[in-house]
Design an enzyme around this catalytic site. Structure first.
Site, PDB file in Angstrom:
ATOM      1  N   LYS A   1       2.885  24.725  -4.146  1.00 33.89           N
ATOM      2  CA  LYS A   1       1.598  24.347  -4.264  1.00 33.89           C
ATOM      3  C   LYS A   1       1.850  22.651  -3.876  1.00 33.89           C
ATOM      4  O   LYS A   1       1.046  22.253  -4.577  1.00 33.89           O
ATOM      5  CB  LYS A   1       0.462  24.815  -4.780  1.00 33.89           C
ATOM      6  CG  LYS A   1       0.317  26.380  -4.496  1.00 33.89           C
ATOM      7  CD  LYS A   1      -0.902  26.615  -5.455  1.00 33.89           C
ATOM      8  CE  LYS A   1      -1.241  28.503  -5.391  1.00 33.89           C
ATOM      9  NZ  LYS A   1      -2.088  28.840  -6.095  1.00 33.89           N
TER      10      LYS A   1
ATOM     11  N   LYS B   1       5.781  39.245  -3.934  1.00 28.73           N
ATOM     12  CA  LYS B   1       4.433  39.121  -4.436  1.00 28.73           C
ATOM     13  C   LYS B   1       3.651  40.474  -3.795  1.00 28.73           C
ATOM     14  O   LYS B   1       3.958  41.377  -2.980  1.00 28.73           O
ATOM     15  CB  LYS B   1       3.789  37.963  -3.694  1.00 28.73           C
ATOM     16  CG  LYS B   1       4.688  36.859  -4.271  1.00 28.73           C
ATOM     17  CD  LYS B   1       4.042  35.461  -4.066  1.00 28.73           C
ATOM     18  CE  LYS B   1       3.299  35.103  -5.173  1.00 28.73           C
ATOM     19  NZ  LYS B   1       2.411  33.699  -5.175  1.00 28.73           N
TER      20      LYS B   1
ATOM     21  N   GLU C   1       6.240  39.919  -8.568  1.00 19.20           N
ATOM     22  CA  GLU C   1       4.703  39.881  -9.140  1.00 19.20           C
ATOM     23  C   GLU C   1       4.189  41.028  -9.409  1.00 19.20           C
ATOM     24  O   GLU C   1       4.218  41.895  -8.603  1.00 19.20           O
ATOM     25  CB  GLU C   1       3.957  38.784  -8.229  1.00 19.20           C
ATOM     26  CG  GLU C   1       2.550  38.755  -8.465  1.00 19.20           C
ATOM     27  CD  GLU C   1       1.694  37.932  -7.527  1.00 19.20           C
ATOM     28  OE1 GLU C   1       1.957  36.799  -7.322  1.00 19.20           O
ATOM     29  OE2 GLU C   1       1.033  38.455  -6.558  1.00 19.20           O
TER      30      GLU C   1
ATOM     31  N   ASP D   1       0.426  38.019 -12.754  1.00 12.41           N
ATOM     32  CA  ASP D   1      -0.356  37.220 -12.333  1.00 12.41           C
ATOM     33  C   ASP D   1      -1.852  37.508 -12.686  1.00 12.41           C
ATOM     34  O   ASP D   1      -2.266  38.780 -12.423  1.00 12.41           O
ATOM     35  CB  ASP D   1      -0.122  37.427 -10.723  1.00 12.41           C
ATOM     36  CG  ASP D   1      -1.097  36.544  -9.849  1.00 12.41           C
ATOM     37  OD1 ASP D   1      -0.930  35.346 -10.130  1.00 12.41           O
ATOM     38  OD2 ASP D   1      -1.595  37.114  -8.994  1.00 12.41           O
TER      39      ASP D   1
ATOM     40  N   ARG E   1       0.804  -1.275   0.151  1.00 15.39           N
ATOM     41  CA  ARG E   1      -0.031  -0.066  -0.029  1.00 15.39           C
ATOM     42  C   ARG E   1       0.879   1.307  -0.018  1.00 15.39           C
ATOM     43  O   ARG E   1       0.734   2.256  -0.666  1.00 15.39           O
ATOM     44  CB  ARG E   1      -0.974  -0.168   1.215  1.00 15.39           C
ATOM     45  CG  ARG E   1      -2.026   1.152   1.280  1.00 15.39           C
ATOM     46  CD  ARG E   1      -2.923   1.188   0.223  1.00 15.39           C
ATOM     47  NE  ARG E   1      -2.649   1.895  -0.929  1.00 15.39           N
ATOM     48  CZ  ARG E   1      -3.307   1.344  -2.153  1.00 15.39           C
ATOM     49  NH1 ARG E   1      -3.815   0.454  -2.340  1.00 15.39           N
ATOM     50  NH2 ARG E   1      -2.750   2.168  -3.227  1.00 15.39           N
TER      51      ARG E   1
END
Length: 284
Positions: free
Chosen positions: A135, A167, A202, A223, A98
């Site tokens: 992510k 960002k 960004e 973005d 598994r």
């Protein structure tokens, strides 16, 4: 990034989670001397990834297990193809099954989804490359980013330590609200770091592009731009730095995005949105 130590540590944690006090079923039903043979079989088409963790899983359970005919990561396969063959003590193969499947199903799913994005971009003759993001599943980033490369993609920064990337919230925290303040803010940062450190910024509006590029950045991340604005943005930048598109990238939109001329298309979905492939371990 996929070092032997990382693989062994990840597998050790997975096995500890799955059989902390041993395999109760195997312990009472499978004789120690019983031998077993099985094949890893694809039940749907895709791209393979995870060979190293497959081998390590069974080696940690019982080093007497022998794995042969293992396809290399990045191999395309069809439903019904044998991806690896196992032989050895039945107890070890059944105990490790598994965990090994969880790894290769998950990683092959990422490789397969990545390959679809890459194919869509190649179909329009674009030079754009598909990149992952941060992510990823906590603790499995190196494996998942490796799977992206198996599917033909490239890796974005591996961690926050790898590059400077401003960002919108970084700029907001610094109080940089006007476009006229962008160039000076970026140049202040450049003065604090070495010349080999990448600086990526960004932006979410066309009017931010010129002040950012004027600061001499390594790359600019466009973005959530519309396709029309992406095309305009690439023309404004005119090769002065790397261009990257991100946000709202899907299989049905990536070709159109690639056709705008961007260099990189970052897609969080290739890691966080990939489905595990249907692979099985069948007795042979």
């Amino acid at each position: 990034m996929l070092t032997h130590k990382l693989v062994t540590d990840v597998v050790e944690r997975a096995l500890t989670e799955d059989c902390p006090w041993g395999d109760a079923t195997v312990a009472v039903s499978i004789p120690a001397h019983l031998e077993f043979q099985a094949n890893l079989v694809a039940r749907e088409p895709g791209f393979f990834a995870g060979g190293a963790v497959l081998v390590e899983t069974f080696q940690q359970v019982d080093p007497r297990i022998v794995i042969t005919n293992l396809v290399t990561d990045g191999t395309a396969f069809s439903a019904g193809d044998v991806l690896a063959s196992l032989s050895g003590p039945a107890a070890g193969i059944l105990t490790g099954e598994r965990v090994a499947l969880n790894f290769v199903q998950r990683l092959s799913g990422i490789a397969t989804l990545t390959s679809l994005f890459v194919a869509h971009v190649a179909g329009v003759g674009s030079h754009a490359r598909i990149a992952d993001t941060r992510k990823t599943t906590p603790g499995l980033r190196a494996l998942e980013k490796h799977a992206v490369t198996a599917g033909g993609g490239i890796n974005h920064r591996f961690s926050l330590s790898d590059a400077i990337m401003f960002k919108d919230n970084h700029l907001a925290a610094l109080g940089v609200t006007a476009n006229s303040e962008l160039t000076e803010a970026i140049q202040r940062v450049k003065a604090k770091v070495g010349h080999t450190t990448a600086i990526i910024v960004e932006v979410d509006r066309l009017e931010q592009i010129e002040p950012v590029v004027a600061a001499g950045v390594t790359g600019i991340l466009l973005d959530n731009f519309s396709v029309e604005d992406l095309r305009t943005g690439v023309q404004l930048i005119d090769g002065r730095c790397t261009t990257e598109a991100s946000g709202g990238v899907h299989l049905d939109s990536v070709a159109e995005i690639a056709a705008t001329g961007v260099d990189i298309i970052s897609v969080g979905a290739i890691t966080h949105g990939a489905n595990a492939l249907d692979l099985g371990l069948d007795a042979s």
